[in-house]
Design a protein around this motif. Structure first.
Motif, short mmCIF file in Angstrom:
data_model
loop_
_atom_site.label_atom_id
_atom_site.label_comp_id
_atom_site.label_asym_id
_atom_site.label_seq_id
_atom_site.Cartn_x
_atom_site.Cartn_y
_atom_site.Cartn_z
N SER A 104 0.84 -1.20 0.00
CA SER A 104 0.00 0.00 0.00
C SER A 104 0.87 1.24 0.00
O SER A 104 1.84 1.33 0.75
CB SER A 104 -0.91 0.00 1.23
N VAL A 105 0.53 2.18 -0.86
CA VAL A 105 1.12 3.52 -0.84
C VAL A 105 -0.01 4.50 -0.60
O VAL A 105 -1.03 4.47 -1.30
CB VAL A 105 1.85 3.84 -2.16
N PHE A 106 0.13 5.35 0.40
CA PHE A 106 -0.93 6.30 0.71
C PHE A 106 -0.33 7.59 1.24
O PHE A 106 0.87 7.68 1.48
CB PHE A 106 -1.92 5.70 1.71
N TRP A 107 -1.19 8.61 1.37
CA TRP A 107 -0.67 9.86 1.91
C TRP A 107 -1.64 10.43 2.93
O TRP A 107 -2.82 10.06 2.99
CB TRP A 107 -0.31 10.85 0.82
N ALA A 108 -1.09 11.29 3.77
CA ALA A 108 -1.87 11.98 4.80
C ALA A 108 -1.53 13.46 4.74
O ALA A 108 -0.37 13.84 4.57
CB ALA A 108 -1.54 11.43 6.19
N SER A 140 0.92 1.79 -5.49
CA SER A 140 0.51 0.65 -4.65
C SER A 140 0.64 -0.64 -5.44
O SER A 140 0.21 -0.74 -6.59
CB SER A 140 -0.93 0.84 -4.19
N GLY A 141 1.28 -1.64 -4.83
CA GLY A 141 1.50 -2.91 -5.50
C GLY A 141 2.75 -2.95 -6.36
O GLY A 141 3.02 -3.97 -7.01
N SER A 142 3.54 -1.88 -6.34
CA SER A 142 4.77 -1.83 -7.15
C SER A 142 5.90 -2.61 -6.49
O SER A 142 5.97 -2.68 -5.25
CB SER A 142 5.23 -0.39 -7.36
N ILE A 147 -0.35 9.20 -6.96
CA ILE A 147 0.75 8.32 -6.59
C ILE A 147 0.24 7.12 -5.80
O ILE A 147 0.82 6.03 -5.85
CB ILE A 147 1.83 9.09 -5.81
N CYS A 148 -0.87 7.29 -5.06
CA CYS A 148 -1.43 6.19 -4.27
C CYS A 148 -1.92 5.08 -5.20
O CYS A 148 -1.70 3.89 -4.95
CB CYS A 148 -2.56 6.69 -3.40
N ARG A 149 -2.57 5.46 -6.30
CA ARG A 149 -3.06 4.49 -7.27
C ARG A 149 -1.91 3.89 -8.07
O ARG A 149 -1.84 2.67 -8.28
CB ARG A 149 -4.03 5.17 -8.23
#
Length: 269
Positions: A27-31, A76-78, A71-73
């Protein structure tokens, strides 16, 4: 370890845990959040990109416009090695932090001193966190303490330990008490008796300069890190004297007790 480029090369080669070519960023996410503490006149605006890898997270704060929500989409999964080689710098640092955190989580590091921040208001928790950071300083009364990355409670905590803060930040010009803040870190690095720097220096590329200058002058360097806490840990005893590591989820996202981890280089007070 000379610098972050050398550390990155070592991680890619598998010298610090599993080879990143064999890992996937689940998972890649941001806050993105803002904070204004009671009694203060500064609204802190913080943006983080984060990478989940197994049982650990990597984190990196960034300035507005460096990355966007896509960037989250896209990430993620890279494969992690792809992020380390090709991603924008904040995501590279977050991925590097995730690799090092997964290989050796702070919660399992025998040399780390866990510090529990109390439940309570943002002000209560910020004061406790910054007192823990300032507690890593071994200074005499009147020592000039360079602070690169200014938060008002930490300025107060340094003063309470007898230090004279020399302040540097790219976004603030004064503290809530009217202390001047420069945007030229060399003014601070050339005169400070000790330096306290935020992990944000990893994000903006200034960490290696801070590290090198403190080595050259023989000046203690304390790092307080939400950004790249495991990255900064790799330089303990090699320029970094002490570290306050705060892995995700960060203290400002909870009113319950949370843990940060303090490290001291071997032989440091």
């Amino acid at each position: 370890m000379k610098n972050t480029d050398e550390l990155l090369a070592g991680v890619l080669a598998g010298d610090h845990g599993p080879r990143p070519a064999d890992l996937v960023a689940t998972s890649v996410f941001w806050a993105h959040h803002g904070t204004r503490l009671a009694g203060g006149n500064t609204t802190y605006l913080n943006q983080y990109v984060l990478v989940r890898l197994g049982g650990s997270f990597g984190a990196c704060a960034f300035e507005a416009g460096e990355v966007d929500a896509s960037i989250c989409r896209d990430a993620s999964g890279s494969p992690v090695d792809t992020l380390l080689r090709e991603a924008p710098r904040p995501l590279r640092i977050a991925a590097l932090d995730a690799c090092l955190s997964a290989a050796r989580p702070h919660r399992e590091a025998t040399e780390a001193e866990p510090v529990t921040l109390p439940a309570g208001t943002p002000e209560t928790r910020a004061l406790a966190r910054d007192a823990a950071i300032a507690g890593l300083l071994d200074i005499g009364a009147g020592a000039k303490v360079g602070l690169i990355g200014v938060v008002n409670p930490l300025v107060a905590a340094i003063r309470e330990r007898g230090g004279d803060p020399l302040l540097c930040d790219f976004n603030l010009r004064t503290t809530q008490w009217g202390d001047p803040v420069t945007d030229d870190m060399h003014e601070v690095l050339d005169t400070a008796d000790a330096v306290v720097a935020t992990g944000m220096t990893l994000s903006n590329g200034s960490f290696d300069t801070v590290l090198s200058r403190c080595r050259e002058r023989g000046v203690p360097l304390v790092v307080y890190a939400q950004t790249g806490s495991a990255v900064a840990r790799a330089f303990l005893g090699s320029g970094v004297t002490a570290l306050s590591a705060e892995p995700f989820p960060f203290s400002q996202f909870s009113a319950e007790p949370t843990t940060l981890y303090r490290y001291r280089a071997a032989g440091a007070a």
